[in-house]
Design a protein around this motif. Structure first.
Motif, PDB file in Angstrom:
ATOM      1  N   ALA A 305      62.166  20.213 -67.853  1.00 23.62           N
ATOM      2  CA  ALA A 305      63.238  19.589 -67.069  1.00 23.62           C
ATOM      3  C   ALA A 305      62.784  19.237 -65.659  1.00 23.62           C
ATOM      4  N   SER A 306      61.744  19.901 -65.172  1.00 28.42           N
ATOM      5  CA  SER A 306      61.238  19.603 -63.831  1.00 28.42           C
ATOM      6  C   SER A 306      59.955  18.778 -63.870  1.00 28.42           C
ATOM      7  N   ARG A 307      59.512  18.430 -65.066  1.00 33.68           N
ATOM      8  CA  ARG A 307      58.317  17.602 -65.202  1.00 33.68           C
ATOM      9  C   ARG A 307      58.639  16.151 -64.868  1.00 33.68           C
ATOM     10  N   GLN A 308      57.640  15.392 -64.392  1.00 32.86           N
ATOM     11  CA  GLN A 308      57.871  14.021 -63.959  1.00 32.86           C
ATOM     12  C   GLN A 308      57.242  12.972 -64.867  1.00 32.86           C
ATOM     13  N   VAL A 309      56.529  13.413 -65.898  1.00 36.19           N
ATOM     14  CA  VAL A 309      55.868  12.455 -66.786  1.00 36.19           C
ATOM     15  C   VAL A 309      55.799  13.065 -68.185  1.00 36.19           C
ATOM     16  N   PHE A 310      56.102  12.248 -69.214  1.00 38.44           N
ATOM     17  CA  PHE A 310      56.274  12.779 -70.560  1.00 38.44           C
ATOM     18  C   PHE A 310      55.456  12.017 -71.599  1.00 38.44           C
ATOM     19  N   PHE A 311      55.149  12.721 -72.666  1.00 37.13           N
ATOM     20  CA  PHE A 311      54.363  12.246 -73.802  1.00 37.13           C
ATOM     21  C   PHE A 311      52.891  12.077 -73.412  1.00 37.13           C
ATOM     22  N   HIS A 312      52.048  11.910 -74.403  1.00 38.51           N
ATOM     23  CA  HIS A 312      50.606  11.855 -74.177  1.00 38.51           C
ATOM     24  C   HIS A 312      50.197  10.721 -73.256  1.00 38.51           C
ATOM     25  N   ASN A 313      50.969   9.635 -73.252  1.00 39.22           N
ATOM     26  CA  ASN A 313      50.599   8.472 -72.437  1.00 39.22           C
ATOM     27  C   ASN A 313      51.471   8.318 -71.195  1.00 39.22           C
ATOM     28  N   GLY A 314      52.284   9.321 -70.903  1.00 40.05           N
ATOM     29  CA  GLY A 314      53.087   9.275 -69.679  1.00 40.05           C
ATOM     30  C   GLY A 314      54.076   8.129 -69.633  1.00 40.05           C
ATOM     31  N   ARG A 315      54.538   7.689 -70.789  1.00 40.15           N
ATOM     32  CA  ARG A 315      55.380   6.492 -70.842  1.00 40.15           C
ATOM     33  C   ARG A 315      56.730   6.673 -70.147  1.00 40.15           C
ATOM     34  N   PHE A 316      57.283   7.888 -70.157  1.00 42.61           N
ATOM     35  CA  PHE A 316      58.595   8.126 -69.566  1.00 42.61           C
ATOM     36  C   PHE A 316      58.495   9.074 -68.379  1.00 42.61           C
ATOM     37  N   GLN A 317      59.395   8.876 -67.415  1.00 43.12           N
ATOM     38  CA  GLN A 317      59.358   9.664 -66.188  1.00 43.12           C
ATOM     39  C   GLN A 317      60.507  10.664 -66.053  1.00 43.12           C
ATOM     40  N   THR A 318      61.468  10.628 -66.973  1.00 47.43           N
ATOM     41  CA  THR A 318      62.564  11.584 -66.914  1.00 47.43           C
ATOM     42  C   THR A 318      62.839  12.137 -68.301  1.00 47.43           C
ATOM     43  N   LEU A 319      63.353  13.353 -68.322  1.00 51.60           N
ATOM     44  CA  LEU A 319      63.702  13.965 -69.596  1.00 51.60           C
ATOM     45  C   LEU A 319      64.873  13.241 -70.245  1.00 51.60           C
ATOM     46  N   ALA A 320      65.761  12.683 -69.440  1.00 51.74           N
ATOM     47  CA  ALA A 320      66.880  11.911 -69.992  1.00 51.74           C
ATOM     48  C   ALA A 320      66.365  10.712 -70.787  1.00 51.74           C
ATOM     49  N   GLU A 321      65.333  10.025 -70.270  1.00 53.73           N
ATOM     50  CA  GLU A 321      64.736   8.911 -71.008  1.00 53.73           C
ATOM     51  C   GLU A 321      64.195   9.376 -72.352  1.00 53.73           C
ATOM     52  N   VAL A 322      63.544  10.524 -72.341  1.00 57.41           N
ATOM     53  CA  VAL A 322      62.967  11.062 -73.571  1.00 57.41           C
ATOM     54  C   VAL A 322      64.052  11.309 -74.615  1.00 57.41           C
ATOM     55  N   LEU A 323      65.147  11.921 -74.192  1.00 59.45           N
ATOM     56  CA  LEU A 323      66.234  12.222 -75.116  1.00 59.45           C
ATOM     57  C   LEU A 323      66.879  10.942 -75.655  1.00 59.45           C
ATOM     58  N   HIS A 324      67.029   9.942 -74.790  1.00 63.30           N
ATOM     59  CA  HIS A 324      67.553   8.655 -75.255  1.00 63.30           C
ATOM     60  C   HIS A 324      66.593   8.008 -76.253  1.00 63.30           C
ATOM     61  N   PHE A 325      65.299   8.100 -75.975  1.00 62.47           N
ATOM     62  CA  PHE A 325      64.314   7.504 -76.883  1.00 62.47           C
ATOM     63  C   PHE A 325      64.391   8.127 -78.271  1.00 62.47           C
ATOM     64  N   TYR A 326      64.461   9.433 -78.334  1.00 65.04           N
ATOM     65  CA  TYR A 326      64.561  10.094 -79.633  1.00 65.04           C
ATOM     66  C   TYR A 326      65.779   9.600 -80.407  1.00 65.04           C
ATOM     67  N   ALA A 327      66.914   9.481 -79.721  1.00 67.46           N
ATOM     68  CA  ALA A 327      68.154   9.099 -80.397  1.00 67.46           C
ATOM     69  C   ALA A 327      68.203   7.624 -80.763  1.00 67.46           C
ATOM     70  N   GLU A 328      67.524   6.771 -79.977  1.00 69.58           N
ATOM     71  CA  GLU A 328      67.698   5.325 -80.109  1.00 69.58           C
ATOM     72  C   GLU A 328      66.441   4.570 -80.525  1.00 69.58           C
ATOM     73  N   ARG A 329      65.366   5.289 -80.777  1.00 68.13           N
ATOM     74  CA  ARG A 329      64.112   4.619 -81.148  1.00 68.13           C
ATOM     75  C   ARG A 329      64.310   3.646 -82.298  1.00 68.13           C
ATOM     76  N   ASP A 330      65.050   4.091 -83.308  1.00 66.69           N
ATOM     77  CA  ASP A 330      65.235   3.274 -84.498  1.00 66.69           C
ATOM     78  C   ASP A 330      66.569   2.542 -84.518  1.00 66.69           C
ATOM     79  N   THR A 331      67.589   3.108 -83.846  1.00 69.63           N
ATOM     80  CA  THR A 331      68.898   2.461 -83.873  1.00 69.63           C
ATOM     81  C   THR A 331      68.965   1.260 -82.937  1.00 69.63           C
ATOM     82  N   ASP A 332      68.162   1.276 -81.872  1.00 75.90           N
ATOM     83  CA  ASP A 332      68.147   0.175 -80.898  1.00 75.90           C
ATOM     84  C   ASP A 332      66.728  -0.061 -80.408  1.00 75.90           C
ATOM     85  N   PRO A 333      65.817  -0.465 -81.296  1.00 76.28           N
ATOM     86  CA  PRO A 333      64.399  -0.595 -80.931  1.00 76.28           C
ATOM     87  C   PRO A 333      64.132  -1.583 -79.808  1.00 76.28           C
TER      88      PRO A 333
END
Length: 403
Positions: A305-333
């Motif tokens: 929750a206090s990290r500033q960069v996520f995934f192996h390639n640092g594609r996302f900067q917030t945990l909220a983005e990560v959670l949205h990506f998981y939920a919407e990767r396929d529903t809203d590509p």
């Protein structure tokens, strides 16, 4: 919902004492670990003279990156960009050795969890001392030319006398042996120093009966465990381990998630460059095992929750983005992947021939375009509230009361 989450949800106002064995803080470090601590913070061990292990693995940021950059700059002139985000070095002590097939008990006997374990994003090495060797010799990190270059820097370091006292007067004249002892000392520091596994989060305090979750944190924990919603605990295990070991919030497995390509990584400017994770180009021993292409290791969620960069390639900067990506990767590509001539280029960081490896089975990634996401905005807010309880610093001691 797991038994643990059920118990907590049923007793909102009453602390629950769980069977968890939190480690007692080590009062003093062994001589090898004390040497390793000096090495960890020594910038002179790099070709630039300006980069230490702590430069990228900052103790003030859970031994992760000190900023939100997708990759850090290293090399002799501190101008060479890496190709992956820096992982945290915290909570690695129970990492199993890499195996292609990790078997766990199940109702049917044994279940194969697939490739699991090892250190780094691709599980390429099996020990912390092997992991420590990688940045020392990597051209875009500490950039030492060879073992002799490291030995020369060790001889010039303020700990040279201690090094000789521990390993013999002639050790620094033997480059290969000196390098081996240096990485073993770094491993000892990481294993012994409690700052690498403090267990001082609110979650740990709650597990010890020293804290109570709020209603929102409990809702988030319920969603975290719900196999039809967050399903986070499927890979980020939240239950105590063998012998009452505190939850590590990872199964150490490798999985392909189809994370979007990150244009902030200079190597990605070449469309021919692709980071295939377990099957290359950094790791080479599995290059022909195409079923492993695109797979990266599941990290712990502790301190996420206090990290500033996520995934192996640092594609996302917030945990909220990560959670949205998981939920919407396929529903809203179209929200996550670029469009070319009006067509969304899904999974744009993995060649089409390997996309069958991407997880489409586990909730919340089992949806199709236009489907309703597995969880809502309100669920995301609750999840974020719970995941903040995984950040260290709530208590002064492992599993203790709030500061």
């Amino acid at each position: 919902m797991t038994t643990l989450a059920t118990a907590l949800a049923a007793r909102v106002a009453d602390p629950v004492t769980m069977w968890v064995r939190y480690p007692a803080a080590q009062v003093t470090l062994s001589p090898a670990a004390a040497l390793g601590k000096l090495l960890f913070f020594d910038r002179s061990l790099s070709a630039s003279g300006k980069m230490s292990c702590a430069s990228c693995h900052d103790p003030d940021h859970a031994y992760g990156p000190p900023n939100g950059l997708a990759m850090q700059l290293g090399g002799q002139g501190l101008d060479q960009a890496g190709t992956r985000a820096v992982p945290s070095l915290r909570y690695l002590q129970f990492t199993p050795k890499f195996t292609r097939h990790f078997a766990v008990p199940s109702s049917d006997g044994v279940e194969d969890e697939g490739p699991t374990g090892g250190f780094t994003h691709d599980g390429a090495v099996n020990t912390l001392h092997e992991q420590a060797l990688l940045p020392l010799m990597n051209g875009n990190e500490m950039a030492n030319r060879d073992a002799a270059a490291v030995a020369t820097r060790l001889r010039q370091g303020p700990y040279a006398a201690l090094f000789r006292k521990l390993y013999g007067n002639d050790i620094l004249g033997k480059p290969a042996a000196a390098l081996d002892k240096a990485t073993l000392a770094l491993e000892a520091f990481q294993n012994e120093d409690p700052s690498f596994h403090p267990y001082t989060s609110k979650f740990d305090s709650a597990m010890s009966g020293n804290a109570t979750f709020t209603a929102q944190e409990l809702r988030g924990y319920t969603t975290f465990n719900n196999p039809e919603k967050g399903n986070c605990a499927k890979c980020h295990l939240d239950a105590p381990g063998p012998g009452g070991r505190p939850a590590q919030f990872t199964d150490f497995g490798l999985v392909a998630l189809g994370v979007p390509r990150n244009g902030a990584i200079p190597a990605n400017r070449d469309p021919r460059y692709v980071d295939l994770g377990a099957c290359g180009p950094v790791r080479r021993d599995l290059a022909r095992e195409t079923a492993f292409c695109g797979l990266f290791k599941t990290p712990t969620l502790r301190n996420s929750a206090s990290r500033q960069v996520f995934f192996h390639n640092g594609r996302f900067q917030t945990l909220a983005e990560v959670l949205h990506f998981y939920a919407e990767r396929d529903t809203d590509p179209g929200k996550w992947y670029p469009a070319v001539h009006g067509k969304v280029q899904v999974f744009d960081d993995l060649p089409a021939s390997y996309r069958a490896n991407i997880d489409h089975v586990d909730v919340p990634m089992n949806r199709k375009k236009g489907d309703k996401p597995a969880y809502t905005e309100a669920d995301i807010a609750d999840l974020l509230s719970f995941m903040k309880t995984l950040d260290d610093g709530y208590a002064a001691q492992a599993g203790g009361k709030a500061k």
